[in-house]
Structures are given as structure tokens and as C-alpha cells.
Design an enzyme around this catalytic site. Structure first.
Site, PDB file in Angstrom:
ATOM      1  N   ASP A  29       0.823  -1.203   0.000  1.00  0.00           N
ATOM      2  CA  ASP A  29       0.000   0.000   0.000  1.00  0.00           C
ATOM      3  C   ASP A  29       0.859   1.257   0.000  1.00  0.00           C
ATOM      4  OD1 ASP A  29      -2.386  -1.330   0.014  1.00  0.00           O
ATOM      5  OD2 ASP A  29      -2.832  -0.995   2.130  1.00  0.00           O
ATOM      6  N   MET A  41      -9.830   7.878   7.949  1.00  0.00           N
ATOM      7  CA  MET A  41      -9.771   8.780   6.796  1.00  0.00           C
ATOM      8  C   MET A  41     -10.591  10.026   7.110  1.00  0.00           C
ATOM      9  SD  MET A  41     -10.434   5.813   3.939  1.00  0.00           S
ATOM     10  CE  MET A  41     -10.308   4.133   4.592  1.00  0.00           C
ATOM     11  N   LYS A  57      -3.504   3.149  -2.844  1.00  0.00           N
ATOM     12  CA  LYS A  57      -4.733   3.901  -3.086  1.00  0.00           C
ATOM     13  C   LYS A  57      -4.712   5.079  -2.131  1.00  0.00           C
ATOM     14  CE  LYS A  57      -7.679   0.008  -4.437  1.00  0.00           C
ATOM     15  NZ  LYS A  57      -8.141   0.546  -5.719  1.00  0.00           N
TER      16      LYS A  57
END
Length: 258
Positions: free
Chosen positions: A37, A169, A59
Site C-alpha cells: 500500500d 480517513m 490507493k
């Protein structure tokens, strides 16, 4: 037909190299291929087999990202060529990491897969801030959620009805969460802890209130997690350990090297 390799979905933890599990580190040292990641730190990649092929498949919100279908294909293709393939994911593989999609792809291809858990960021953040997410007589329930995946009701992202809320997030989305919580009757003085780059040398912690968060949040330069609820209230004798010049309502704390 050549024997198929095995794929390991490994949690790298929140960022610090020494917070990965022993099993995870051992497998990285043996891996032929590591698909990692964007949130996996360079220090973590130092644990990989020096001869392993490292493939970035990150991502990141607002940035060019690797399509999930491509990641799935990369795992399958590499497992057909190499004995040990690692899919290295930030935090824990089973928490907001699209593990279901990756497990389905590997299972459909008949490839053996194993999951190695990691420390999810919420628990690392609780440890870094010394703020338990539960507290006797105050908080008996905790919900982890993210704006991008929570179900919607009446056009709005659902906010879980629990004592302690942890928003992954977070960033700008946390401002909207705070505003809606106030609209729903939550107390303006509800404690909030915001942590950026959890467990890393550039970690930053903000302690504020729900009312303050609803008015805005400064620019962030890394992954942000937001914890909200009475369990986050500072203990009477808890060390402040904060930077000088910050107010009690929005004080900043920085991680010190171990």
C-alpha cells in the site's frame, strides 16, 4: 501444471516499523514478491527480502490510484510464478482494506491465502494518546467507520450510535461529522482527539472539542484518524506533554523518538 504459490495478506500496522507482528516480519523476509500500500513506510519495506520484487499498489484519496482489479490480477499472476507472495496493507488487512475483494479473487483462482493481522490505527492511536476507547460507566461501545464506506440515509452518511466514535480517513469529512453530531444533540464540549501520521516520527495530535472541530480543521499532510466521545476526556493527572503556545482546546502534541 506448476504448483501455485501462497499469498499472505499481512497487516503492516499503523506505520512504525516495530509495530508489525513477528509473523508478518518473518514472512516479509522470505517473500518473493511484495505488493504494498501507499501508506506502508519505507522503513517497513526494509524488512523485505532484499531479492523480493516490490510492487507499489497504493490507493490514496485525491491521487492517482491503482485499480482494485489490477491488484487482484497482480496477486493471482504472481502466485502462479512464485512460492510466497505478500500483499502488505496498512493497519489490519480486515479493516477498511478491501480484503473481501482480494480474498474472493484468490479463492476463485484456487490460490491458497492466509491473513496475518496487524494493529489497526484506532488501537494504535488510543495507545499513542493514552486514551482508552472504553471507560467504565462512561463508554461501553465503540464504532469504527469511514465516510467513504458508511451506508447513507436521507442522502447523508450514517453516523453510528455508540459511546465512542472513531472515524478513519477523517480529515475534512470529520468536520461534517462534528456538525451533524451537534445537530443531533451531542454536547458541544464532547472531547475529540485527532491524530495524523499515527506512530510515525511526524505524528501530530490535536485535542479539541466537538464544537471546535465543527468549525474546521487545519491542513493535514498524512492519514488522519478522529476519535470522539467522553472516553477521550483527559484524566486529571494525565501529562499534557504538548507543544508550547497551544491552547487547551486545540493543543498539538508531537511524537518523540523512542
Amino acid at each position: 501444471m506448476a504448483a501455485l504459490g501462497k499469498v499472505y495478506l499481512i497487516g503492516a500496522g499503523p506505520g512504525a516499523q516495530d509495530l508489525i507482528t513477528l509473523r508478518g516480519a518473518r514472512l516479509l523476509a522470505q517473500a518473493d514478491v511484495v505488493l504494498h500500500d501507499a501508506l506502508v513506510t519505507p522503513e517497513m519495506l526494509e524488512l523485505c527480502n532484499p531479492e523480493a520484487e516490490l510492487i507499489p499498489v497504493g490507493k490514496r484519496c485525491g491521487q492517482l490510484s491503482t485499480a482494485q482489479a489490477f491488484i487482484n490480477k497482480q496477486m493471482v499472476d504472481n502466485a502462479r510464478k512464485f512460492p510466497l507472495v505478500v500483499r502488505l496493507k496498512g493497519g489490519d488487512p480486515m479493516m477498511f482494506g478491501r480484503a473481501d475483494e482480494e480474498l474472493r479473487a484468490l479463492e476463485e483462482a484456487g490460490i491458497e491465502v492466509e491473513v496475518v493481522p496487524g494493529i489497526t490505527t484506532a488501537l494504535a492511536a488510543a495507545a499513542e494518546t493514552k486514551q482508552p476507547l472504553t471507560k467504565r460507566g462512561v463508554s461501553r461501545s465503540v464504532a469504527f467507520f469511514t465516510s467513504s464506506t458508511a451506508p447513507e440515509h436521507d442522502g447523508h452518511t450514517a453516523i453510528p450510535n455508540t459511546d465512542t466514535l472513531v472515524q478513519y480517513m477523517g480529515g475534512r469529512e470529520a468536520i461534517a461529522t462534528a456538525q451533524r453530531m451537534l445537530e443531533q444533540g451531542r454536547k458541544p464540549e464532547t472531547p475529540v482527539v485527532v491524530i495524523e501520521n499515527c506512530s510515525r516520527p511526524d505524528q501530530r495530535i490535536l485535542r479539541l472539542t466537538l464544537e471546535t472541530l465543527a468549525r474546521g480543521l487545519g491542513a493535514a499532510h498524512g492519514p488522519v484518524l478522529v476519535m470522539l466521545g467522553e472516553a477521550l476526556r483527559r484524566r486529571p493527572h494525565q501529562s499534557r506533554d504538548s507543544d508550547a503556545g497551544q491552547s487547551d482546546e486545540q493543543e498539538s502534541e508531537h511524537r518523540r523518538s523512542a
